[in-house]
Design a protein around this motif. Structure first.
Motif, mmCIF file in Angstrom:
data_model
loop_
_atom_site.group_PDB
_atom_site.id
_atom_site.type_symbol
_atom_site.label_atom_id
_atom_site.label_comp_id
_atom_site.label_asym_id
_atom_site.label_seq_id
_atom_site.Cartn_x
_atom_site.Cartn_y
_atom_site.Cartn_z
ATOM 1 N N PHE A 170 -7.439 20.904 -2.281
ATOM 2 C CA PHE A 170 -6.338 20.040 -2.664
ATOM 3 C C PHE A 170 -6.146 19.990 -4.172
ATOM 4 C CE2 PHE A 170 -5.926 19.337 1.524
ATOM 5 C CZ PHE A 170 -5.456 18.116 1.964
ATOM 6 N N GLU A 171 -6.823 20.866 -4.892
ATOM 7 C CA GLU A 171 -6.570 20.880 -6.330
ATOM 8 C C GLU A 171 -5.161 21.350 -6.614
ATOM 9 O OE1 GLU A 171 -9.864 23.061 -7.821
ATOM 10 O OE2 GLU A 171 -11.141 21.287 -7.555
ATOM 11 N N SER A 172 -4.623 22.235 -5.764
ATOM 12 C CA SER A 172 -3.228 22.633 -5.939
ATOM 13 C C SER A 172 -2.460 22.123 -4.742
ATOM 14 C CB SER A 172 -3.130 24.155 -6.027
ATOM 15 O OG SER A 172 -3.563 24.720 -4.826
ATOM 16 N N LEU A 173 -1.637 21.127 -4.969
ATOM 17 C CA LEU A 173 -0.815 20.619 -3.884
ATOM 18 C C LEU A 173 0.496 20.107 -4.466
ATOM 19 C CD1 LEU A 173 -1.020 17.380 -4.396
ATOM 20 C CD2 LEU A 173 -2.956 17.499 -2.879
ATOM 21 N N LYS A 174 1.410 19.765 -3.552
ATOM 22 C CA LYS A 174 2.723 19.287 -4.006
ATOM 23 C C LYS A 174 3.019 18.024 -3.207
ATOM 24 C CE LYS A 174 6.431 21.622 -2.913
ATOM 25 N NZ LYS A 174 7.893 21.488 -2.908
ATOM 26 N N VAL A 175 3.431 16.978 -3.880
ATOM 27 C CA VAL A 175 3.772 15.738 -3.187
ATOM 28 C C VAL A 175 5.184 15.876 -2.646
ATOM 29 C CG1 VAL A 175 4.071 13.267 -3.438
ATOM 30 C CG2 VAL A 175 2.301 14.423 -4.728
ATOM 31 N N SER A 176 5.349 15.928 -1.326
ATOM 32 C CA SER A 176 6.715 16.075 -0.799
ATOM 33 C C SER A 176 7.431 14.742 -0.739
ATOM 34 C CB SER A 176 6.756 16.717 0.585
ATOM 35 O OG SER A 176 5.510 16.981 1.073
ATOM 36 N N SER A 177 6.734 13.685 -0.301
ATOM 37 C CA SER A 177 7.412 12.387 -0.288
ATOM 38 C C SER A 177 6.368 11.291 -0.250
ATOM 39 C CB SER A 177 8.367 12.277 0.906
ATOM 40 O OG SER A 177 7.683 11.864 2.044
ATOM 41 N N ARG A 186 0.857 -1.180 0.000
ATOM 42 C CA ARG A 186 0.000 0.000 0.000
ATOM 43 C C ARG A 186 0.892 1.227 0.000
ATOM 44 N NH1 ARG A 186 -3.084 -3.089 -1.305
ATOM 45 N NH2 ARG A 186 -4.957 -3.883 -0.301
ATOM 46 N N PHE A 187 0.461 2.266 -0.730
ATOM 47 C CA PHE A 187 1.260 3.481 -0.825
ATOM 48 C C PHE A 187 0.706 4.566 0.074
ATOM 49 C CE2 PHE A 187 3.388 1.601 -4.228
ATOM 50 C CZ PHE A 187 2.486 1.105 -5.142
ATOM 51 N N VAL A 188 1.617 5.370 0.627
ATOM 52 C CA VAL A 188 1.206 6.528 1.424
ATOM 53 C C VAL A 188 1.951 7.721 0.854
ATOM 54 C CG1 VAL A 188 1.270 7.552 3.709
ATOM 55 C CG2 VAL A 188 0.869 5.128 3.485
ATOM 56 N N TYR A 189 1.222 8.781 0.552
ATOM 57 C CA TYR A 189 1.837 9.966 -0.045
ATOM 58 C C TYR A 189 1.738 11.132 0.932
ATOM 59 C CZ TYR A 189 0.930 7.148 -4.183
ATOM 60 O OH TYR A 189 0.874 6.119 -5.075
ATOM 61 N N VAL A 190 2.857 11.865 1.093
ATOM 62 C CA VAL A 190 2.839 13.064 1.931
ATOM 63 C C VAL A 190 2.732 14.252 1.001
ATOM 64 C CG1 VAL A 190 4.074 14.392 3.650
ATOM 65 C CG2 VAL A 190 4.346 11.926 3.582
ATOM 66 N N VAL A 191 1.679 15.056 1.190
ATOM 67 C CA VAL A 191 1.473 16.201 0.305
ATOM 68 C C VAL A 191 1.495 17.470 1.132
ATOM 69 C CG1 VAL A 191 0.080 14.862 -1.284
ATOM 70 C CG2 VAL A 191 -1.027 16.141 0.496
ATOM 71 N N HIS A 192 1.863 18.555 0.466
ATOM 72 C CA HIS A 192 1.868 19.850 1.134
ATOM 73 C C HIS A 192 0.870 20.755 0.438
ATOM 74 C CE1 HIS A 192 3.198 23.388 3.212
ATOM 75 N NE2 HIS A 192 3.376 24.002 2.070
ATOM 76 N N CYS A 193 -0.066 21.279 1.203
ATOM 77 C CA CYS A 193 -1.070 22.173 0.635
ATOM 78 C C CYS A 193 -1.224 23.346 1.580
ATOM 79 C CB CYS A 193 -2.386 21.414 0.488
ATOM 80 S SG CYS A 193 -3.713 22.435 -0.110
#
Lengths: 263, 495
Positions: B407-414, B333-340
């Motif tokens: 969350f339409e504009s976000l950045k995947v940090s890790s 399973r994947f987990v994504y850290v996003v910054h918004c």
């Protein structure tokens, strides 16, 4: 010549006594009573560890006793009287709805039993500052759903789990004072979102908050109709020469919900 | 050699003293007493050495590799994750006398790089449909509430789990609203504090949610949230090792068993095994130690199926009991850290949408953790822990942005990936003895809920081993025999 022989003999004897003393210190019992006592304790390491564990259990005995559930009182006299009795026994004070005088215990912990005469009166204001109440003791108070003000100033046992249980007062609580509670962290403050009617919140003096200014901003956004005091905006910012003065100096002005964060 | 030298030296000194200090009578008597003291201490040393050479002591004349497990143990727990350590803790809590049980925990990976415990999102919730799951989770929340009473140690800092009490928020569509209502009734009955919200109430509380398509929402009010699994694992390890449990880093590569035959009701004859030795192989080496044991606990998480296969479970003829494989396998399973930066703030609960996507706040800096369970047909490859970023772009982000417009504009940090110990049969835990192996207890197959159920599952397994039956929570519904009888107990999810 006899003198030189004697002095040589003396020197050798002093060397001998030195070696004897050295060998004795290497071999068997240490000299002082305290060292021998410590060595004896070391043979019973796990027993000593258990005894020291009992002493810490004894220290928390008072907190456990103060937070027992008064189920018999509740069965016999009803929720309100049981809650009132519990608050007075834990050395807090309260005020009924519609009345103006506070029920307080005196400095020796004694109180009058006049609250028995009004079994149907709901408690509206509670002052539990400085008491030993914790999340177990809140079992006695959860039925008081008309509670309006709650002061938990300086309570050492109030932690995040306690704040998580305050959702039962979500429809009535207007004022909450959490200042100087040493166990509260930002994870518990996140649970305050269930207190929809809150208008005054005090979060000053919380030592476990890493960045109090940021936490205050986030709490103000979370509770738009609430005035948050304590945790100044400047705290948590690093001191640099080029730091601009914060926009909002006074703590008492209310923060409107514009969705902007004043950085 | 050293003793002979000492004797020689003291003898020379004695002779030297006698030669020069003949007149000092007291000193020579002191020297004699000193010789006898020396002799006494040498006799004592000899007696101690003789005692260690006798059988029953742990002394061994050969040089041993460091890190080998002991040759004999009472209980071997395969798997050093949070479930394994929790079982070890409760076994030591429940043993009848001090050091009555010798427990060894065997863990394959000393750095815990692939362990599911540390790669978990760390959430705990009571919003299940099965009564047993709700009870397990409530009991675990009670354990975490009083964690310093359980795992606190003298002269050490108190345990800090960084528990966020934000609760879980489940969203249901029209099709599944009735399931949510039934679940709500079960949860209330058992004692979980949950509230149902209509779409308008939901919009009022959480204005940043797009309530399009949502018929009903269920919010956890108490005992729900997320915490740091690494702190819990370390607190458990520290406390349990102080209680006397041996930790061994090595891989279980096989078992040595004795077998006997048993006959089923319909005349089938099959082999019943009893584990005598567990072969533990050292890391980066071919050397292994057979550990003689009475009971083995399989808490190996994603690798539990492999351990069960070593005992022949699933390798027999198709129509018999031994032909049914143990249904736990690793699923990635994947987990994504996003910054918004414009995302929701402190009030963000652990949001789970009916489309399967989930999202929770991480820290105070506008970071969020998000992910989704993939479809059955699109399960990712389990040979490594590489992250598929296409999955985020194609599947997770559209659904997330639909539900949370910010969350339409976000950045995947890790991002990272971890294994679920996925129970392919019914996605609920498997606890208990297997009929084909008389002394192996299973505590695995939790399919993503292992962390939140670990304290109470540990207690349940310890009750099974020490008391023989469940004393606090009755988990007979999770027994192994439901797999052999093909009777699944399924969670009624709203997804």
């Amino acid at each position: 010549m006899a003198a030189s022989l004697l002095s040589q003999a003396m020197r050798r004897c002093s060397a001998h006594t030195c070696t004897v003393a050295f060998r004795r210190s290497l071999s068997s019992a240490p000299s002082s009573v305290f060292n021998r006592f410590l060595l004896k304790l070391n043979h019973h390491f796990y027993d000593v560890k258990n005894i020291v564990g009992w002493s810490s259990w004894l220290r928390t005995r008072l907190v456990r006793r103060k937070n027992k559930l008064f189920s018999h009182t509740r069965q016999r006299f009803g929720d309100n009287i049981a809650a009132a009795y519990y608050i007075l026994s834990v050395r807090g004070s309260f005020r009924f709805a519609g009345q103006s005088e506070w029920f307080r215990p005196d400095s020796r912990g004694r109180f009058s039993y006049e609250f028995l005469s009004t079994p149907d009166a709901h408690i509206e204001h509670m002052d539990l500052s400085g008491t030993l109440i914790n999340h177990d003791g809140l079992d006695n108070l959860v039925r008081q759903n008309k509670l309006q003000t709650l002061s938990l100033r300086g309570c050492p046992e109030v932690d995040d789990w306690f704040i998580g249980r305050l959702h039962v007062f979500g429809e009535s609580l207007v004022e909450l004072d959490l200042s100087h509670c040493s166990c509260v962290t930002v994870g518990g403050l996140a649970a305050l979102k269930n207190l929809r009617k809150l208008q005054l919140l005090d979060i000053s003096g919380l030592p476990l908050l890493q960045s109090p200014g940021l936490v205050r901003i986030l709490v103000e956004e979370m509770l738009p109709h609430c005035r948050v005091t304590g945790a100044d905006y400047e705290r948590g910012l690093t001191q640099t020469d080029s730091l601009e003065p914060p926009e909002n100096h006074s703590e008492t002005s209310s923060h409107t919900n514009t969705g902007l964060r004043p950085i | 050699m050293a003793t002979w030298r000492k004797l020689l030296v003291s003898a020379c000194a004695f002779r030297a003293r006698n030669a020069t200090c003949r007149t000092f009578k007291t000193s020579s008597r002191g020297a004699e007493k000193d010789i006898f003291n020396d002799l006494e201490s040498q006799f004592r040393a000899f007696r101690e050495k003789a005692a260690t050479a006798m059988p029953g002591s742990d002394w061994n004349p050969f040089e041993l590799t460091a890190g080998l497990p002991p040759e004999r143990a009472d209980i071997v727990i395969v798997g050093g994750g949070v479930v394994g350590w929790s079982i070890a803790y409760w076994l030591k809590r429940k043993e009848k006398a001090r050091d009555a049980l010798r427990v060894v925990v065997v863990e394959k990976d000393p750095s815990y790089t692939q362990a599911s415990t540390v790669l978990s999102c760390g959430g705990i919730r009571q919003q299940f449909s099965l009564k047993e799951n709700i009870l397990l989770s409530l009991a675990s929340a009670d354990f975490l509430k009083n964690i310093n009473d359980h795992l606190g140690m003298l002269n050490e800092d108190p345990v800090d789990l960084q528990f966020n009490h934000s609760g879980y928020l489940f969203l249901a569509s029209d099709k599944s609203a009735h399931i949510m209502e039934e679940n709500y009734r079960t949860q209330r009955e058992v004692g979980a504090k949950v509230a149902l919200l209509s779409p308008s109430q939901l919009k009022e509380r959480f204005p940043w949610i797009n309530t399009d398509g949502v018929a009903l929402a269920s919010l956890g009010l108490e005992n729900e949230g997320w915490f740091d699994p690494w702190s819990l694992l370390n607190a458990l390890r520290r406390k349990v090792m102080s209680m006397g449990v041996y930790q061994c880093f090595g891989e279980v590569t096989g078992f040595r068993c004795s077998a006997s035959t048993a006959e089923a009701k319909d005349g089938d004859i099959f082999n019943v095994k009893r584990i005598k030795y567990v072969n533990v192989q050292m890391p980066n080496s071919l050397e292994y130690q057979p550990v003689e044991c009475a009971v083995v606990v399989n808490a190996a998480g994603a690798n539990s199926g492999k351990i069960a296969e070593m005992l022949g479970i699933g390798l027999g003829p198709q129509q018999s009991i031994s032909g049914i494989p143990f249904p736990v396998e690793p699923r990635k399973r994947f987990v994504y850290v996003v910054h918004c930066p414009d995302g929701p703030g402190l009030e963000t609960p652990f949001l789970i949408d009916y489309s399967g996507v989930y999202c929770r706040r991480e820290g105070l800096g506008g970071n969020y953790i998000t992910g989704m369970s993939p479809e059955e047909a699109e399960e990712p490859d389990i040979s490594n822990l590489d992250v598929d970023h296409e999955f985020f772009q194609e599947k997770v982000w559209p659904r997330l942005a639909h539900r949370l417009p910010a969350f339409e504009s976000l950045k995947v940090s890790s991002a990272w990936a971890g294994f679920y110990d996925y129970n392919t049969f019914d996605q609920n835990g498997i606890i208990g003895l297997h009929p084909l192996v008389t002394n192996m207890y299973f505590a695995t197959g939790f399919s993503g809920h292992g962390l939140q159920q670990s304290p109470s599952v540990g207690r349940a397994v310890a009750e099974l081993i020490v008391d023989g039956c469940y004393k606090t929570i009755d988990l007979s519904a999770f027994d192994v025999k439901r797999i052999l009888l093909q009777e699944p107990i399924l969670e009624r999810n709203i997804v």
